[in-house]
Design an enzyme around this catalytic site. Sequence first.
Site, PDB file in Angstrom:
ATOM      1  N   GLU A 195       0.824  -1.211   0.000  1.00 48.74           N
ATOM      2  CA  GLU A 195       0.000   0.000   0.000  1.00 48.74           C
ATOM      3  C   GLU A 195       0.857   1.259   0.000  1.00 48.74           C
ATOM      4  OE1 GLU A 195      -3.935  -1.779   0.144  1.00 48.74           O
ATOM      5  OE2 GLU A 195      -3.128   0.146  -0.416  1.00 48.74           O
TER       6      GLU A 195
ATOM      7  N   ASP B 259      -4.501  -9.846  -7.836  1.00 55.94           N
ATOM      8  CA  ASP B 259      -4.888  -8.943  -8.919  1.00 55.94           C
ATOM      9  C   ASP B 259      -3.759  -8.200  -9.618  1.00 55.94           C
ATOM     10  OD1 ASP B 259      -4.704  -7.783  -6.376  1.00 55.94           O
ATOM     11  OD2 ASP B 259      -6.015  -6.136  -6.886  1.00 55.94           O
TER      12      ASP B 259
ATOM     13  N   GLU C 212     -19.374  -5.526  -2.769  1.00 58.50           N
ATOM     14  CA  GLU C 212     -18.003  -6.008  -2.720  1.00 58.50           C
ATOM     15  C   GLU C 212     -17.867  -7.418  -3.297  1.00 58.50           C
ATOM     16  OE1 GLU C 212     -14.514  -5.212  -0.871  1.00 58.50           O
ATOM     17  OE2 GLU C 212     -15.326  -3.824  -2.335  1.00 58.50           O
TER      18      GLU C 212
ATOM     19  N   GLU D 293     -12.657   0.042  -9.433  1.00 61.44           N
ATOM     20  CA  GLU D 293     -12.320  -0.936 -10.469  1.00 61.44           C
ATOM     21  C   GLU D 293     -13.320  -0.996 -11.617  1.00 61.44           C
ATOM     22  OE1 GLU D 293     -10.121  -1.799  -6.826  1.00 61.44           O
ATOM     23  OE2 GLU D 293     -12.292  -1.646  -7.196  1.00 61.44           O
TER      24      GLU D 293
END
EC number: 3.2.1.-
Length: 601
Positions: free
Chosen positions: A190, A326, A440, A504
Site C-alpha cells: 500500500e 490482482d 463487494e 475498479e
Amino acid sequence: MALVRRWSSFLVIGAVFIFVFYRLRSPITTPGAADTTLTPTHPHSSVSEPHIGSTKFLWKDIPIQNKVTSYIAYPSGNPQQLSKIQHDFSKDTGPQTKIEKELREKRQAEVRNTAKRAWAAYREYAWLQDELDPINGGGKNTFGGWAATLIDSLDTLWIMDLKDEFHEAVKAVKEVDFSSSSQQTVNIFETTIRHLGGLLAAYDLSKEKILLAKAIEVGDMIYKAFDTPNHMPVARWNWAKAAAGTPQTAPEQVLVAELGSLTMEFTHLTQATGDKKYYDAVARIMDVFQREQNNTLLPGMWPVAVNAKTEDFKSDNAFTLAAMADSAYEYLPKMHALLGGIDARYESMYRIAMDTAIKHTLFRPMTPDESDILVSGFARPNGDSVKLDPQLQHLVCYTGGLFAIGGKLFDIPEHVRIAQKLTNACIWAYKAFPYGIMPEVSHLVPCASMDHCPWAEEVWRGAVLQRSSVGADNPEDVLHYISQSRLPEGIAKVDDGRYILRPEAIESVFVMYRVTGEQSMQAAAWDMFTAIQKHTATDIANSAIADVTAPDTIAPKAGNMESFWIAETLKYFYLIFSDPSVISLDEYVFNTEAHPYRRPV
C-alpha cells in the site's frame, strides 16, 4: 486498480491468516536540497517550522545488512514503437459532436466539483492525516500516518486543473516525516502504490523537484524492507526494528499481489533518478515469478499465497485474477509499456497467464436478459480437475482494463473482445442492485456453455438455496429468502454487501471507452457516477456504504473515505469525460492506484 487490495479474506495454508486489503525519460540526477524554509500552509497543521529533509533520519543512511554485490542491469536498447492502445478519436465526426461535447464537459464539471468538495473537506478536517471521516469530520491514520489522501490525490488535483489546491499540497508534502510512523507495522504494498506511486506521478506531471526528493525518501525506506538474505521484501514490515538494525527475513507466507506488484513504482524510480538499485530490487522478484510460473499447481498462474523466504510457489491451490493476486497480473502488460517493450518477458508471462486464466477462471453467468458477459472467479485445482468458484468481486472488475490493454499492446483481438464482456458484466451488476451500485462480493450462477445460456429461474433458485441456510422442503422459504435478502435475479448470494467507493468498475469502463471509442461506455459511466454520488454523499464529502442491498431509501453509511476515492475513482470518472488526449493511454501507463507514469518515447 488492483489490492489483494483493500479486501478482507480468510486464507488457510497451514494456518489461518487475516489480511486486510484494500491498480521513461532520460535519467536525471537526484535533486539537491531546495529552499529549506516553508510557511505553514494550513491552520490545522500540527507541524511547525517544517524543512525539506527535516526527518529524524534518512533511510538511505541506515546500513544495509544484506548488500547486493552486483545489480541486475536495467534493460538496454531504445524503446520500441508499441501498438496503439487508444481509439483514433480524430475519425469520429458527426452532426451531434457539438452537443456531445457540451454534455461531456457538463458531466466532467460535476465530477470535478465532487472531487473539489471531497478535497476541501479533507483539507479542513483531516489535513496531513491519512483519511477523512466523511460523516463526523476529523481524520484517522490507517497507512502509516503519512498523509495518504494528500499524497494519493496530488496528480488528480493537477489533472483536474485544481492548481491552487495542488501547490498547497506540494508545500505540505515537505512536512511528511517518513522516519516515524503512527503504526508499528507498515503495509509495503500500500505504501508503494499510494505514496511512492503518487509522488512519482505528480512529479511526472508537474516537475516539482520536492516530489521527486520525497519519492526518493519513500523509495529508500521501502528498499530497506528488501534487506533480507534472498532480497525478497517483508510485506508487513516493522519499520522501527528495521531502522534499529534488527535482522529481517522474507515472509514464509505472503499474498502474491503484495510480492508481485512493486515493479512499476521501483522501475519508474530508477527511470527518474538513474539509480539502478530500485530496478534491481524488483527485477529479482520477477526472476522468481518467471521461473515459477509453470511450476505451480495450476501452471501458468501464480497462487494466492507463496513462500517468499524459500521462493516456493507450489503449496497453495487457490488461483484467481481477483483480490490477493490482482495487480501481479495487471502489471505484466503495464511493465511492458513502461519499459518501452525492451524486456520481452512481460509479454511472455502475460500470454501464458491469460491463457490459463481464460481456460480456468472465466465463466459466463446466467442472467435474466441472457447477457453475453464474462466474469473471472476462483479456480482450485484438485488432482486432474479444476473447480470453479463463480464469485464476482467488485475488485475483479479491473480485468476488463487488463485484457483490453494487453490485447491492444500485444495485438490479441480476442482479448479485447473478452475485455468488453468482462466490463459489461460489471455494468450489468451495477444496474442489477437497488441503489445502482454493485457490492463487494457476490456469487453468480455459471452457465454450462459460453455460447448459449437461456435463463432458467428454477436453476437460479436452486443456486440460491444451495448457498443459503434455507431448508429445501418448502419452496416458499426460498422465495421469502430472496425477497428478504433483496437478491436480484441472477445473484445467488451477496457475501459482502459493502461499497467502499471502489474504482475498479469505472476503471475498466474508462479503459474500454479509450480503446473502443464507444459512447455507450460514457453513458454507463454517468449512470454509475450519479448512483454513487446520490447514495454516498454526506454533509461533508462521500462515504462508503455499509450494505447496497439495504431496504432503506437512504443508503446506510460506513463512515470511511479511503484515499483512492479521489486518487482513483473520481480520476477515472473525470478522465472518461475529458478530451481523449488528456492522459492518453499511448503516452501514459497507470499503476494500480491510477497514478499515470509517462511512457518512454
